[in-house]
Design a protein around this motif. Sequence first.
Motif, PDB file in Angstrom:
ATOM      1  N   ARG A  28       0.829  -1.211   0.000  1.00 26.14           N
ATOM      2  CA  ARG A  28       0.000   0.000   0.000  1.00 26.14           C
ATOM      3  C   ARG A  28       0.865   1.264   0.000  1.00 26.14           C
ATOM      4  N   TRP A  31       2.266   2.006  -3.550  1.00 25.36           N
ATOM      5  CA  TRP A  31       1.328   2.104  -4.667  1.00 25.36           C
ATOM      6  C   TRP A  31       1.540   3.409  -5.425  1.00 25.36           C
ATOM      7  N   SER A  32       1.554   3.318  -6.751  1.00 23.93           N
ATOM      8  CA  SER A  32       1.724   4.490  -7.601  1.00 23.93           C
ATOM      9  C   SER A  32       1.271   4.140  -9.007  1.00 23.93           C
ATOM     10  N   ARG A  40      -5.951   2.553  -6.303  1.00 28.32           N
ATOM     11  CA  ARG A  40      -5.294   2.610  -4.996  1.00 28.32           C
ATOM     12  C   ARG A  40      -6.113   1.800  -3.988  1.00 28.32           C
TER      13      ARG A  40
END
Length: 172
Positions: A28, A31-32, A40
């Motif tokens: 998490r 995330w990108s 997301r």
Amino acid sequence: MPEIQLHPACRVRPAALSDEAALGELDRATWSTLHAVMPRPQPPYAPFFDERHVPGDFLVAEVADDPRPAGYVRLVPPTPLACNSHVRQIQGLAVADRARGRGVARALLRAACATARDDGANRITLRVLGHNTPARALYASEGFTVEGVLPGEFFLDGRYVDDILMGRSLAP
């Protein structure tokens, strides 16, 4: 797979069920849209491990001065077909911000290749988003070449992004 030390400050080991919370948090935190095509993650968070993502699919990197996982790579057969069993595919690689620049991603890639080779594979593949220049450069420096491009395959952050297919031989 035994622990692998490919970089002085980094060791790579198989994931354990006890890594689930830390790997979920790492996933998490990293995330990108530079590398993720899924939205997301939002609470309540799904388990990191499930019937399709088992601990045996993952290698975990640790750095000497921090007991938390510094990164992970997921390595799996790309299909269940016997005619494709000589190939392994990287389906996820993440490195914690605190561990960037310390050789973690490179150590994970090398460990994935060594593990795939030990499992009898003679080829390894992956997919990377076209705008992820740092990842593409890393993969190329480790012998991966572009084997295909799916132009505009994803629409992320208001623009179309290519899906790049890369692979390399595991032959000595």
